[in-house]
Design a protein around this motif. Structure first.
Motif, PDB file in Angstrom:
ATOM      1  N   CYS A 194     -19.560 -60.538 -59.770  1.00  0.00           N
ATOM      2  CA  CYS A 194     -19.275 -60.041 -58.881  1.00  0.00           C
ATOM      3  C   CYS A 194     -20.487 -59.169 -58.218  1.00  0.00           C
ATOM      4  CB  CYS A 194     -18.094 -59.314 -59.235  1.00  0.00           C
ATOM      5  SG  CYS A 194     -17.067 -58.225 -58.520  1.00  0.00           S
ATOM      6  N   SER A 195     -19.745 -58.993 -56.782  1.00  0.00           N
ATOM      7  CA  SER A 195     -20.755 -57.778 -55.890  1.00  0.00           C
ATOM      8  C   SER A 195     -20.000 -57.135 -55.062  1.00  0.00           C
ATOM      9  CB  SER A 195     -22.252 -58.398 -55.465  1.00  0.00           C
ATOM     10  OG  SER A 195     -22.016 -59.728 -54.578  1.00  0.00           O
ATOM     11  N   GLY A 237     -21.066 -52.921 -64.864  1.00  0.00           N
ATOM     12  CA  GLY A 237     -22.236 -53.171 -63.810  1.00  0.00           C
ATOM     13  C   GLY A 237     -22.516 -52.183 -63.718  1.00  0.00           C
ATOM     14  N   THR A 246     -17.759 -63.034 -55.237  1.00  0.00           N
ATOM     15  CA  THR A 246     -17.891 -63.629 -56.121  1.00  0.00           C
ATOM     16  C   THR A 246     -18.155 -65.195 -56.520  1.00  0.00           C
ATOM     17  OG1 THR A 246     -15.830 -64.280 -56.248  1.00  0.00           O
ATOM     18  CG2 THR A 246     -15.779 -62.139 -56.774  1.00  0.00           C
ATOM     19  N   THR A 300     -23.030 -54.390 -58.408  1.00  0.00           N
ATOM     20  CA  THR A 300     -23.436 -55.360 -58.692  1.00  0.00           C
ATOM     21  C   THR A 300     -22.733 -55.569 -60.923  1.00  0.00           C
ATOM     22  OG1 THR A 300     -25.103 -57.325 -58.555  1.00  0.00           O
ATOM     23  CG2 THR A 300     -25.362 -55.339 -59.428  1.00  0.00           C
ATOM     24  N   SER A 301     -21.991 -56.959 -61.081  1.00  0.00           N
ATOM     25  CA  SER A 301     -21.693 -56.737 -62.135  1.00  0.00           C
ATOM     26  C   SER A 301     -22.965 -57.395 -62.706  1.00  0.00           C
ATOM     27  CB  SER A 301     -20.848 -58.078 -62.489  1.00  0.00           C
ATOM     28  OG  SER A 301     -21.535 -59.088 -62.180  1.00  0.00           O
ATOM     29  N   LEU A 322     -31.302 -56.825 -52.696  1.00  0.00           N
ATOM     30  CA  LEU A 322     -29.725 -57.633 -53.425  1.00  0.00           C
ATOM     31  C   LEU A 322     -28.617 -57.217 -52.655  1.00  0.00           C
ATOM     32  CD1 LEU A 322     -29.136 -58.354 -56.258  1.00  0.00           C
ATOM     33  CD2 LEU A 322     -29.122 -56.402 -56.434  1.00  0.00           C
ATOM     34  N   PHE A 323     -28.649 -56.450 -51.811  1.00  0.00           N
ATOM     35  CA  PHE A 323     -27.418 -56.626 -50.706  1.00  0.00           C
ATOM     36  C   PHE A 323     -27.873 -56.405 -49.342  1.00  0.00           C
ATOM     37  CE2 PHE A 323     -27.351 -53.854 -54.970  1.00  0.00           C
ATOM     38  CZ  PHE A 323     -25.513 -54.176 -55.086  1.00  0.00           C
ATOM     39  N   TYR A 379     -14.541 -58.694 -52.287  1.00  0.00           N
ATOM     40  CA  TYR A 379     -15.691 -58.848 -53.742  1.00  0.00           C
ATOM     41  C   TYR A 379     -15.863 -59.701 -53.102  1.00  0.00           C
ATOM     42  CZ  TYR A 379     -11.900 -54.940 -55.188  1.00  0.00           C
ATOM     43  OH  TYR A 379     -11.690 -53.773 -56.087  1.00  0.00           O
ATOM     44  N   CYS A 394     -22.444 -49.625 -53.685  1.00  0.00           N
ATOM     45  CA  CYS A 394     -22.907 -51.125 -53.685  1.00  0.00           C
ATOM     46  C   CYS A 394     -23.098 -51.245 -55.548  1.00  0.00           C
ATOM     47  CB  CYS A 394     -24.343 -51.480 -53.601  1.00  0.00           C
ATOM     48  SG  CYS A 394     -24.503 -51.438 -51.906  1.00  0.00           S
ATOM     49  N   GLU A 429     -25.076 -61.859 -63.639  1.00  0.00           N
ATOM     50  CA  GLU A 429     -24.800 -61.426 -62.125  1.00  0.00           C
ATOM     51  C   GLU A 429     -24.484 -62.333 -61.182  1.00  0.00           C
ATOM     52  OE1 GLU A 429     -29.696 -63.545 -59.262  1.00  0.00           O
ATOM     53  OE2 GLU A 429     -28.914 -62.970 -61.660  1.00  0.00           O
TER      54      GLU A 429
END
Length: 1162
Positions: free
Chosen positions: A342-343, A323, A468, A335-336, A295-296, A466, A333, A339
């Protein structure tokens, strides 16, 4: 075994009391033992299986009870009567008298419980039993699993589930056991027992489906069978665990690495589910960490510590976004829930302050995190803020404070040190209309740069930015040329690995300088094929940089080394990044973003090709059948995926695809490929062959342009299959990419991973099967063995035996059985015991009681290096000669098998003799005259072999008669040769030892028989003269004084059969004594007519060193008998033997097979 005392409510329910005293009761489970207890026993057994009772494994138990109490405690249980009786006798001898002293029942109970727990503690201490987190219930299940399926201690159970197994139309309720290497099922219903064992490594398909009758079904397919399980209490958990274990097995096949349990997991909480094992928690933690890293885009060794719901204050839109926060060893980390909203990734190396802010009704439990680039992140609504702060503080203490990057990313873009990017991308001066277009493009490029700079100001710059939906929009519009390297590093996660490994690349380059191997040779060959149209790789500076990056990666990851297409991708990376940055981008690409793409078998690309076919069937169904018929999908997908469209699209357009790929991953490639097919759907439907389809797609891709590019025109060398038609209208790359997101943007990364798993099973098994067949066809074309039969032979031969030993460990090191660096046919090896089993099933000479000794001789002959292991090449070469060799080859093989001494494997004498024999017999290309001579002892063993070979042949009588004639003739030849040898020895030197011992092993040279012990010098008397031998009645009284005739017991039952035997010896005392001392066969008697032989037995020696025959004599003698010639010349039907072997292994309890049939008993 002793167990911690537990309360028992009903002591007599379903149990029978066998012994009792005032304090203890010994009981047996109803239905266990002889008779099964009738209908009641069958019902009890069924209940034990269905309800997962430990009584199925431990049918005996001992209860404790005080005389005046109604309460019972179980203190011991046992799997056998012997085990439980030992515990009972210990109690009677050590506790009964002591308990009678106590007056208070509570004191007695406390004493007994303490005593039992002390015994358990002492046992654990003496046997070095390590504490683990597994519950007692799970330990019982593990013991049951090992007992039911014969599994060793090394085979660890992960979890077990109640379900039904469908055999035909009949479901059988039982338990599904999932271990590291096997899927097993067990059922016992009213006396009918069913077992199933399937290795994960042999599963070709694993899927979860639903039907009207069965809403939740798991299907497990192997090469030969399909198994269906249903009625799960938690089918999702079961299927996910099965997927994970099958994936581990596939990874083992790819990497040849075993499973290693993670011992660093936190202790089991008290409220954890009772059936969850430490191994199951380990696998769950691995799965969560894998999803977290994907994911990251984090390094592959990062482990997730935990996650919690929270809110994040986002200053760009002044909102609190709901999130999840994830905390691992080196990263925080976020994540909202939505999806794409924002992460955020915050490396702990960038963190300066972590503090708890004041709580309020608007902002409960806030946490503030500040970083080195002066950004502050505010989290709130944290459920356990104090614990979270403590964990982050612990990780911060472990994180070094050293700044790994010597420059800030913001200053790197305009650095004069950035040699590679600037000189490679320097545009040429343009004039006229081209100059005007260039200025327009340059203006657009400037606007893009300003847009990104504004974005950095608002959302932050660097790794803590950020991310987005607006970030994605900017990527789709194109990344500016001079920001590409920075953003590729950022979006791919390569910046994190580069930051935490300072100096790593320089060290690799230094270590790899001047070293050469297969990878470096391939790299040198492809260097000048890497974007040869680009000016940067038309001089030595660009070529040298490409060489260093590719060579460094080959040394970093020798499992991949170098693969074609890596050079093209790396060339593009070097255009926009420095060498070290390009290296870490290549690492991210090969090891995380495109897993297994660039190994020797391009497994990852083949897997994604299968995924692409599934997606095409779903999203462009009207085109799918046509493309399958033309075979185009498999052709286009490899070239498109391996090079990320760089080899099939103009360069300035393809780099836009790479931009999107680094941001959104592999889904971009699938989306774009589907868009290309969709845009050409009508033309492709009208194509008549694959060539025409490739022409359509090639012309379309070549027309994709990037009108915003400021790069100078670069000739595109993609070879088109044109038909002299009109060129395709230009297609704007940005419109194509945006169209792919609009039409196919619903494709999700988790769905792709699910599809990848399904395809990975199929691809790896197909590659294994194809490799075996390919090697067999091209390495052994002169063997006429049927390919299907040969294929199964390989499956039930060394590989299956090796995999089982690898899974279970044992006394031998698994690496001794498998060496992936060797050619394919030499990778897997088996030992002598495994070979014996295969010999009895497959080899045509395996008959009678002499089969095992013959197998041992054959094994020694095939074991060319004397390491007590043979590989498949050796195995199949021996089988090929026996089944399809000509008469001379078979007889030569039979002769060689008996030239080797009968010695234990790996002894110095055997290995020394084997080397000498190899030198003698192989130095002159197997000239028959160079074969060692056969001495007396070896000749007797050859006789045994011949007589045991024909026991099941239709021409048995004729073969026995022919064998007797041949052996008689050979004996006479040996005696004549002995006379010449003795005469020659006396002429040369009567006191010198005969040189004929050159073919007699040292270990047999001075061996004396059991009859010679204590005889002194009597054995040196002169041997009696040669005497005539005649046929005698084979009565037991004559057996002890017989000379040398071999007669089958089966044949003596028929009076007429006596005439089919002939003389085997002509009076040699040495041979006479040897026959008396050797155990020739179970069905053999010895006959001699000389009545005076009884007194001469002690005067003989074990071996006459002057007696010998050659291979030419053996061959010539066999050729005189037509029955033997016909027997050795006839071919053997291997397919029938393999079919029989397959059936035997399915019915038998042989764990080397990959898939068991259901066995019913009762």
């Amino acid at each position: 075994m002793w167990v911690s005392p537990e309360d028992v409510l009903l002591a007599g329910a379903l149990w029978i009391t066998e012994r009792a005293n005032p304090y203890f009761i010994l009981q047996k489970r109803k239905g266990h033992g002889d008779g099964g207890g009738g209908l009641a026993g069958l019902l009890v057994g069924t209940l034990d299986v269905v309800l997962d009772s430990s009584a199925r494994v431990a049918p005996y138990r001992i209860l404790y009870q005080t005389p005046d109490s109604l309460g019972y405690w179980i203190i011991a249980h046992g799997t056998s009567r012997k085990e439980i009786t030992e515990h009972w006798e210990w109690l009677e001898h050590n506790l009964l008298q002591t308990l009678s002293i106590f007056e208070n029942e509570n004191d007695i109970t406390t004493f007994v419980k303490g005593k039992v727990q002390g015994i358990i503690a002492e046992y654990n201490k003496n046997h070095d039993v390590k504490e683990d987190d597994d519950t007692d219930k799970f330990k019982e299940a593990s013991a049951k699993f090992r007992k039911l399926f014969g599994m060793p201690e090394e085979e660890k159970l992960v979890n077990y589930y109640s379900c039904s197994y469908w055999k035909g139309k009949v479901p059988r309720q039982g338990w599904l056991y999932l271990s590291i290497n096997h899927l097993c099922f067990y059922s016992y219903l009213l006396g009918k027992e069913a077992k199933l064992v399937v290795r994960w490594a042999d599963i070709t398909q694993l899927e979860k489906s639903a039907t009207l009758l069965l809403p939740d079904v798991i299907k497990v397919s192997t090469r030969s069978n399909e198994h269906v399980f249903s009625v799960f209490l938690n089918i999702n958990e079961t299927f996910k665990l099965a997927e994970q274990l099958a994936n581990i097995a596939m990874r083992q096949l790819l990497d040849n690495k075993g499973f290693e349990q993670d011992r660093s997991l936190p202790k089991l909480k008290k409220k954890s589910p009772k059936k969850v094992s430490a191994l199951k928690r380990d696998l769950d933690a691995r799965a969560k960490s894998e999803r977290y890293r994907a994911l990251f885009r984090l390094p592959k060794d990062e482990k997730l510590d935990g996650h919690t719901d929270c809110t994040l204050w986002t200053p760009f839109n002044k909102m609190h976004i709901l999130g999840q926060m994830f905390v691992s060893t080196n990263y925080i980390c976020f994540t909202s829930k939505e999806e794409t909203m924002c992460s955020l990734i915050i490396p702990l190396r960038e963190v300066t302050i972590v503090e708890k802010a004041d709580s309020s009704n608007v902002l409960p439990s806030p946490l503030s995190i500040s970083t080195k680039n002066r950004m502050t992140f505010l989290f709130a609504n944290l459920k356990d803020r104090d614990f979270l702060v403590q964990r982050i503080s612990d990780f911060l203490q472990q994180t070094t404070s050293k700044i790994y990057l010597e420059r800030e990313l913001t200053g790197s873009l305009n650095s004069s040190d950035d040699e590679v990017r600037l000189y490679l991308l320097l545009p040429r001066p343009l004039k006229g209309r081209e100059g005007v277009l260039f200025l327009v493009r340059f203006a657009k490029e400037f606007l893009k740069e300003q847009a990104w700079k504004n974005h950095f100001t608002e959302y932050g710059q660097g790794v803590c930015m950020y991310r987005t939906e607006k970030t994605k929009e900017l990527v789709l519009k194109g990344i500016p040329e001079n920001m590409r390297g920075e953003l590729w590093l950022l979006f791919s996660g390569a910046i994190n690995e580069m930051a935490t490994h300072p100096g790593y690349y320089e060290d690799l380059v230094e270590k790899s300088m001047g070293k050469y191997n297969l990878a470096t040779e391939e790299i040198e060959r492809d260097l000048h094929r890497s974007l040869p149209e680009h000016p940067a790789f038309q001089n030595e500076m660009g070529i040298a940089a490409l060489r260093r990056v590719l060579t460094a990666y080959a040394f970093r990851n020798p499992n991949i080394g170098y693969c074609q297409a890596m050079n093209i991708v790396t060339s593009v990376l070097l255009l926009y990044a420095k060498e070290e940055e390009a290296f870490w981008l290549l690492v991210a690409l090969c090891e995380r973003m495109l897993p297994d793409y660039y190994n020797t078998r391009v497994v990852g690309a083949l897997v994604d090709q299968g995924v692409f076919e599934e997606l095409a069937r779903e999203y462009v169904p009207q085109l799918y059948d046509c493309m399958q018929d033309l075979g185009v999908i498999s052709t286009i997908s490899l070239s498109w995926f391996l090079t990320l469209f760089l080899s099939v699209m103009p360069f300035e357009s393809a780099v836009v695809v790479v931009d999107c790929f680094f941001y959104d991953g592999i889904k971009v490639i699938f989306q774009l490929a589907l868009s290309v097919l969709h845009a050409n759907i009508h033309q492709l439907l009208g194509c008549k062959d694959d060539g025409e389809a490739m022409t359509v797609l090639g012309r379309y891709l070549d027309s994709v342009t990037n009108k915003d590019s400021t790069l100078p025109p670069i000739p595109h060398l993609h070879s088109l299959l044109t038909d002299n038609g009109e060129p395709h209208p230009e297609v704007d790359i940005f419109k194509l990419v945006r169209s792919s997101y609009e039409k196919f943007g619903s494709i999700r990364a988790d769905v792709i991973e699910q599809m990848r798993f399904k395809q990975r099973l199929r691809v790896i098994q197909t590659i294994e099967d194809t490799t075996k067949l390919f090697v067999l066809v091209f390495i052994y074309p002169y063997y006429v063995l049927q390919m299907n039969a040969m294929f199964f032979l390989f499956l039930c031969g060394p590989q299956a035996e090796h995999l089982t030993s690898c899974y279970w460990g044992g006394s031998s090191n698994p690496t001794e059985r498998h060496d992936p660096s060797l050619p394919y046919l030499e990778q897997y090896r088996i030992d002598v015991e495994q070979f014996k089993g295969l010999f009895n099933l497959l080899f045509p000479w395996a008959n009678g009681a002499h089969s095992d000794p013959l197998a041992l001789r054959f094994f020694r002959l095939l074991d060319q290096n004397g390491d007590a292991l043979i590989n498949f090449r050796e195995f199949i070469s021996g089988l090929g000669v026996l089944c399809h060799g000509d008469l001379t080859e078979k007889l030569k093989l039979l002769y060689k098998m008996h030239v080797l001494p009968v010695k234990k494997l790996n002894t110095p004498e055997y290995r020394h003799y084997l080397r000498l024999w190899n030198q003698e017999s192989r130095s002159k290309l197997e000239n028959t005259k160079d074969l060692p001579k056969l001495n007396q002892s070896q000749f007797i063993e050859l006789c045994k072999t011949l007589y045991s070979m024909f026991s099941e042949d239709v021409a048995e009588q004729e073969l026995y008669h022919a064998t007797a004639t041949v052996t008689s003739l050979l004996l006479e030849m040996g005696e004549v040769g002995k006379l010449f040898s003795s005469a020659a020895r006396k002429d040369n030197n009567p006191e010198t030892k005969s040189e004929t011992s050159m073919f007699v092993p040292t270990c047999l040279e001075n061996k004396s028989s059991p009859f010679d012990e204590g005889k002194g010098d009597e054995g040196c008397e002169q041997l009696p003269p040669m005497q005539d031998i005649k046929l005698e009645d084979s009565s037991p009284k004559e057996t002890g004084t017989s000379s040398a005739m071999l007669i089958s017991d089966d044949e003596t039952k028929d009076d007429t059969s006596m005439s089919s035997y002939s003389v085997l010896s002509a009076g040699s005392h040495e041979l006479d004594e040897k026959l008396q001392c050797e155990d020739i066969a179970d069905d053999t008697v010895l006959v001699r007519s000389d009545s005076g032989s009884n007194g001469d037995r002690g005067n003989s020696t074990s071996i006459d060193k002057d007696w010998a025959i050659t291979f030419e004599q053996f061959l010539a003698s066999v050729l005189t008998e037509q029955a033997l010639v016909h027997y050795f010349e006839k071919p053997v039907e291997v397919a029938a033997r393999i079919t029989n072997a397959k059936n035997v292994r399915k019915v038998g309890r042989t764990l080397s097979m990959s898939d068991y049939e259901i066995s019913l008993s009762g």
